[in-house]
Design a protein around this motif. Sequence first.
Motif, PDB file in Angstrom:
ATOM      1  N   ASP A   1       0.825  -1.210   0.000  1.00 47.14           N
ATOM      2  CA  ASP A   1       0.000   0.000   0.000  1.00 47.14           C
ATOM      3  C   ASP A   1       0.858   1.258   0.000  1.00 47.14           C
ATOM      4  OD1 ASP A   1      -2.419  -1.404   0.088  1.00 47.14           O
ATOM      5  OD2 ASP A   1      -2.353  -1.532   2.267  1.00 47.14           O
ATOM      6  N   GLU A   2       0.245   2.346  -0.396  1.00 46.87           N
ATOM      7  CA  GLU A   2       0.870   3.668  -0.309  1.00 46.87           C
ATOM      8  C   GLU A   2       1.231   3.929   1.146  1.00 46.87           C
ATOM      9  OE1 GLU A   2       2.423   7.147  -1.032  1.00 46.87           O
ATOM     10  OE2 GLU A   2       1.396   6.233  -2.723  1.00 46.87           O
ATOM     11  N   ASN A   3       2.487   4.259   1.394  1.00 47.06           N
ATOM     12  CA  ASN A   3       2.924   4.493   2.776  1.00 47.06           C
ATOM     13  C   ASN A   3       3.809   5.736   2.872  1.00 47.06           C
ATOM     14  OD1 ASN A   3       5.286   3.688   1.617  1.00 47.06           O
ATOM     15  ND2 ASN A   3       5.610   1.905   2.902  1.00 47.06           N
ATOM     16  N   GLY A   4       3.627   6.632   1.963  1.00 44.50           N
ATOM     17  CA  GLY A   4       4.468   7.821   1.951  1.00 44.50           C
ATOM     18  C   GLY A   4       5.589   7.723   0.941  1.00 44.50           C
ATOM     19  N   SER A   5       5.981   6.509   0.600  1.00 42.06           N
ATOM     20  CA  SER A   5       7.036   6.291  -0.394  1.00 42.06           C
ATOM     21  C   SER A   5       6.475   5.785  -1.709  1.00 42.06           C
ATOM     22  CB  SER A   5       8.061   5.279   0.131  1.00 42.06           C
ATOM     23  OG  SER A   5       8.686   5.774   1.290  1.00 42.06           O
ATOM     24  N   GLY A   6       5.179   5.596  -1.775  1.00 38.34           N
ATOM     25  CA  GLY A   6       4.547   5.110  -2.997  1.00 38.34           C
ATOM     26  C   GLY A   6       4.162   3.653  -2.890  1.00 38.34           C
ATOM     27  N   ALA A   7       3.134   3.293  -3.621  1.00 46.38           N
ATOM     28  CA  ALA A   7       2.690   1.901  -3.663  1.00 46.38           C
ATOM     29  C   ALA A   7       3.685   1.089  -4.474  1.00 46.38           C
ATOM     30  CB  ALA A   7       1.306   1.825  -4.291  1.00 46.38           C
ATOM     31  N   GLY A   8       3.666  -0.227  -4.290  1.00 39.13           N
ATOM     32  CA  GLY A   8       4.589  -1.065  -5.031  1.00 39.13           C
ATOM     33  C   GLY A   8       4.286  -2.540  -4.871  1.00 39.13           C
ATOM     34  N   VAL A   9       5.206  -3.351  -5.351  1.00 38.70           N
ATOM     35  CA  VAL A   9       5.099  -4.799  -5.231  1.00 38.70           C
ATOM     36  C   VAL A   9       6.453  -5.369  -4.836  1.00 38.70           C
ATOM     37  CG1 VAL A   9       3.234  -5.039  -6.934  1.00 38.70           C
ATOM     38  CG2 VAL A   9       5.600  -5.213  -7.672  1.00 38.70           C
ATOM     39  N   ARG A  10       6.408  -6.549  -4.259  1.00 46.78           N
ATOM     40  CA  ARG A  10       7.647  -7.269  -3.939  1.00 46.78           C
ATOM     41  C   ARG A  10       7.295  -8.751  -3.853  1.00 46.78           C
ATOM     42  NH1 ARG A  10       7.932  -4.763   1.975  1.00 46.78           N
ATOM     43  NH2 ARG A  10       6.139  -5.828   2.869  1.00 46.78           N
TER      44      ARG A  10
END
Length: 67
Positions: free
Chosen positions: A53-62
């Motif tokens: 989720d968006e957490n201040g650093s941007g959404a993403g995947v891992r």
Amino acid sequence: MLRITAQELADAAGVGVATVRRSEEGSGTISANYSSSKAMQDALEIAGIEFIDENGSGAGVRLKKEM
């Protein structure tokens, strides 16, 4: 990341390969309806992807950590 083809994702998600390819085009809003997007997300999560989720650093995947 997973090294799967658009066809493999489409098969796993139960959507058409054209839907997967449209969702991969460009950046920003995904060009697919909610149920197709959710099916693709579910298939990717089953395959080992974790959506962040968006957490201040941007959404993403891992990749999920192995337990």
